[in-house]
Design a protein around this motif. Structure first.
Motif, PDB file in Angstrom:
ATOM      1  N   ARG A 112       0.303  -1.091  -0.022  1.00 38.01           N
ATOM      2  CA  ARG A 112      -0.085   0.111  -0.275  1.00 38.01           C
ATOM      3  C   ARG A 112       1.020   1.343  -0.381  1.00 38.01           C
ATOM      4  O   ARG A 112      -0.166   2.292  -0.248  1.00 38.01           O
ATOM      5  N   LEU A 113       2.043   1.247   0.016  1.00 35.98           N
ATOM      6  CA  LEU A 113       3.157   2.488  -0.181  1.00 35.98           C
ATOM      7  C   LEU A 113       2.698   2.636  -1.289  1.00 35.98           C
ATOM      8  O   LEU A 113       2.849   2.357  -2.933  1.00 35.98           O
ATOM      9  N   LYS A 114       2.198   4.054  -1.542  1.00 34.61           N
ATOM     10  CA  LYS A 114       2.645   5.252  -2.609  1.00 34.61           C
ATOM     11  C   LYS A 114       3.615   6.291  -2.341  1.00 34.61           C
ATOM     12  O   LYS A 114       3.981   6.896  -1.626  1.00 34.61           O
ATOM     13  N   PRO A 115       3.937   5.940  -4.009  1.00 32.07           N
ATOM     14  CA  PRO A 115       5.096   6.790  -4.692  1.00 32.07           C
ATOM     15  C   PRO A 115       5.959   8.288  -3.582  1.00 32.07           C
ATOM     16  O   PRO A 115       4.220   9.070  -3.315  1.00 32.07           O
ATOM     17  N   PRO A 116       6.761   8.961  -3.411  1.00 29.34           N
ATOM     18  CA  PRO A 116       6.198   9.954  -2.458  1.00 29.34           C
ATOM     19  C   PRO A 116       6.382  11.326  -3.595  1.00 29.34           C
ATOM     20  O   PRO A 116       6.233  11.710  -5.043  1.00 29.34           O
ATOM     21  N   LYS A 117       5.196  11.835  -2.844  1.00 31.26           N
ATOM     22  CA  LYS A 117       5.072  13.482  -3.848  1.00 31.26           C
ATOM     23  C   LYS A 117       6.432  14.617  -4.159  1.00 31.26           C
ATOM     24  O   LYS A 117       7.636  14.906  -3.015  1.00 31.26           O
ATOM     25  N   PRO A 118       7.079  15.028  -4.937  1.00 32.06           N
ATOM     26  CA  PRO A 118       7.560  16.042  -5.570  1.00 32.06           C
ATOM     27  C   PRO A 118       7.176  17.083  -4.448  1.00 32.06           C
ATOM     28  O   PRO A 118       6.080  17.137  -4.030  1.00 32.06           O
ATOM     29  N   ILE A 119       8.746  18.190  -4.304  1.00 30.55           N
ATOM     30  CA  ILE A 119       8.551  19.265  -3.164  1.00 30.55           C
ATOM     31  C   ILE A 119       7.669  20.219  -4.138  1.00 30.55           C
ATOM     32  O   ILE A 119       8.643  20.264  -5.058  1.00 30.55           O
ATOM     33  N   PRO A 120       7.047  20.631  -3.475  1.00 28.30           N
ATOM     34  CA  PRO A 120       6.207  21.581  -4.459  1.00 28.30           C
ATOM     35  C   PRO A 120       7.176  23.161  -4.433  1.00 28.30           C
ATOM     36  O   PRO A 120       7.801  23.719  -3.759  1.00 28.30           O
ATOM     37  N   ARG A 121       7.240  23.037  -5.777  1.00 25.84           N
ATOM     38  CA  ARG A 121       7.255  24.590  -6.410  1.00 25.84           C
ATOM     39  C   ARG A 121       7.103  25.848  -6.998  1.00 25.84           C
ATOM     40  O   ARG A 121       5.526  25.425  -7.462  1.00 25.84           O
ATOM     41  N   PRO A 122       7.196  26.905  -6.524  1.00 30.35           N
ATOM     42  CA  PRO A 122       6.340  28.080  -7.264  1.00 30.35           C
ATOM     43  C   PRO A 122       6.708  27.882  -9.312  1.00 30.35           C
ATOM     44  O   PRO A 122       7.547  27.531  -9.587  1.00 30.35           O
ATOM     45  N   GLY A 123       5.000  27.950  -9.077  1.00 31.14           N
ATOM     46  CA  GLY A 123       5.613  28.112 -11.034  1.00 31.14           C
ATOM     47  C   GLY A 123       4.674  26.627 -11.648  1.00 31.14           C
ATOM     48  O   GLY A 123       4.690  26.450 -12.933  1.00 31.14           O
ATOM     49  N   VAL A 124       5.210  25.363 -10.583  1.00 26.83           N
ATOM     50  CA  VAL A 124       4.860  23.926 -11.047  1.00 26.83           C
ATOM     51  C   VAL A 124       3.629  24.258 -10.133  1.00 26.83           C
ATOM     52  O   VAL A 124       3.886  23.630  -9.793  1.00 26.83           O
ATOM     53  N   GLU A 125       3.153  23.335 -11.767  1.00 24.82           N
ATOM     54  CA  GLU A 125       1.771  22.936 -10.578  1.00 24.82           C
ATOM     55  C   GLU A 125       1.211  21.182 -10.535  1.00 24.82           C
ATOM     56  O   GLU A 125       2.324  20.913 -11.063  1.00 24.82           O
ATOM     57  N   GLU A 126       1.214  20.931  -9.514  1.00 28.52           N
ATOM     58  CA  GLU A 126       0.559  19.746  -9.764  1.00 28.52           C
ATOM     59  C   GLU A 126       0.220  18.520 -10.256  1.00 28.52           C
ATOM     60  O   GLU A 126      -0.830  19.139 -10.978  1.00 28.52           O
ATOM     61  N   PRO A 127       0.845  17.310 -10.630  1.00 31.98           N
ATOM     62  CA  PRO A 127       0.374  17.198 -11.708  1.00 31.98           C
ATOM     63  C   PRO A 127      -1.007  16.075 -11.383  1.00 31.98           C
ATOM     64  O   PRO A 127      -1.743  15.602  -9.899  1.00 31.98           O
ATOM     65  N   GLN A 128      -2.375  16.802 -12.638  1.00 31.77           N
ATOM     66  CA  GLN A 128      -3.440  15.630 -12.399  1.00 31.77           C
ATOM     67  C   GLN A 128      -3.469  14.488 -12.286  1.00 31.77           C
ATOM     68  O   GLN A 128      -2.972  14.307 -12.478  1.00 31.77           O
ATOM     69  N   LYS A 129      -5.042  14.240 -11.591  1.00 32.56           N
ATOM     70  CA  LYS A 129      -5.168  12.939 -11.527  1.00 32.56           C
ATOM     71  C   LYS A 129      -5.220  12.458 -13.273  1.00 32.56           C
ATOM     72  O   LYS A 129      -6.408  12.949 -13.292  1.00 32.56           O
ATOM     73  N   THR A 130      -4.524  11.144 -13.316  1.00 35.53           N
ATOM     74  CA  THR A 130      -5.386  10.669 -14.283  1.00 35.53           C
ATOM     75  C   THR A 130      -6.537   9.556 -14.367  1.00 35.53           C
ATOM     76  O   THR A 130      -6.428   9.114 -13.148  1.00 35.53           O
ATOM     77  N   ASN A 131      -6.761   9.237 -15.143  1.00 36.65           N
ATOM     78  CA  ASN A 131      -7.835   8.137 -15.051  1.00 36.65           C
ATOM     79  C   ASN A 131      -6.900   6.610 -15.059  1.00 36.65           C
ATOM     80  O   ASN A 131      -6.922   6.323 -16.530  1.00 36.65           O
ATOM     81  N   VAL A 132      -6.707   6.099 -14.531  1.00 35.95           N
ATOM     82  CA  VAL A 132      -5.782   4.604 -14.284  1.00 35.95           C
ATOM     83  C   VAL A 132      -6.657   4.062 -14.807  1.00 35.95           C
ATOM     84  O   VAL A 132      -7.747   4.034 -13.696  1.00 35.95           O
ATOM     85  N   ILE A 133      -6.677   3.137 -15.654  1.00 40.68           N
ATOM     86  CA  ILE A 133      -7.897   1.610 -15.959  1.00 40.68           C
ATOM     87  C   ILE A 133      -6.444   0.869 -15.126  1.00 40.68           C
ATOM     88  O   ILE A 133      -5.781   0.236 -14.954  1.00 40.68           O
ATOM     89  N   ARG A 134      -7.245   0.397 -13.278  1.00 44.76           N
ATOM     90  CA  ARG A 134      -6.867  -1.389 -13.249  1.00 44.76           C
ATOM     91  C   ARG A 134      -7.801  -2.200 -13.443  1.00 44.76           C
ATOM     92  O   ARG A 134      -9.032  -2.296 -13.601  1.00 44.76           O
ATOM     93  N   PHE A 135      -7.521  -3.256 -13.761  1.00 44.34           N
ATOM     94  CA  PHE A 135      -8.058  -4.742 -14.175  1.00 44.34           C
ATOM     95  C   PHE A 135      -7.919  -5.608 -12.840  1.00 44.34           C
ATOM     96  O   PHE A 135      -6.817  -5.659 -12.499  1.00 44.34           O
ATOM     97  N   GLY A 136      -8.783  -6.229 -12.601  1.00 43.62           N
ATOM     98  CA  GLY A 136      -8.292  -7.452 -11.048  1.00 43.62           C
ATOM     99  C   GLY A 136      -8.412  -6.621 -10.102  1.00 43.62           C
ATOM    100  O   GLY A 136      -8.770  -5.324 -10.140  1.00 43.62           O
TER     101      GLY A 136
END
Length: 157
Positions: A112-136
């Motif tokens: 259940r570990l999730k990858p770390p989020k990058p350190i927020p920087r000014p002028g750089v927006e956080e990536p939008q959530k993507t439509n991840v298709i999960r199988f099974g």
């Protein structure tokens, strides 16, 4: 900084116009970089206009006058090149540690570990959530999600 002074040509008159617009920042920089001196000395005749011009021409990039000329926000100014590089290194170390733990750790504990989020920087927006298709798993086969993506009905419907 020097370019800003050159584009406002006009000798003493140009420096006066510059001081009218950026006087507070210049006053702050004189107190910071030229201890014991004050902008009032210019008007008392204790500082020459040439001294002021030379001082302004060679102010460092992070001076209040240079920041005001650039119109930079304090947050943007805090993120100098060396801090950007340090944040990049910190992000890389965190990602590397995460990968090592995932690869060599117990799958039951690291599942259940999730990858770390990058350190927020000014002028750089956080990536939008993507439509991840999960199988099974609990999310089903993903056939309905694939059908929605490609605009066709699912084969099992």
């Amino acid at each position: 900084m020097a370019e800003a002074l050159r584009c406002r040509a006009g000798g003493i008159a140009g420096l006066r116009r510059f001081l009218e617009e950026y006087g507070e920042a210049v006053e702050w920089d004189i107190a910071r970089y030229w201890p014991g001196r004050s902008l009032l000395e210019l008007y008392r005749g204790e500082m020459s206009w040439r001294e002021l011009r030379v001082f302004l021409r060679f102010l460092p990039h992070d001076s209040a006058t240079a920041r005001t000329l650039r119109g930079a926000t304090p947050e943007e100014d805090a993120w100098t090149l060396d801090r950007q590089l340090l944040a990049t290194i910190a992000d890389a170390v965190r990602e590397s540690t995460f990968t090592a733990v995932k690869l060599h750790g117990d799958p039951k504990k690291t599942g259940r570990l999730k990858p770390p989020k990058p350190i927020p920087r000014p002028g750089v927006e956080e990536p939008q959530k993507t439509n991840v298709i999960r199988f099974g798993g609990r999310h089903g086969s993903g056939a309905k999600q694939l059908a929605q993506v490609f605009g066709r009905p699912a084969a099992n419907q």
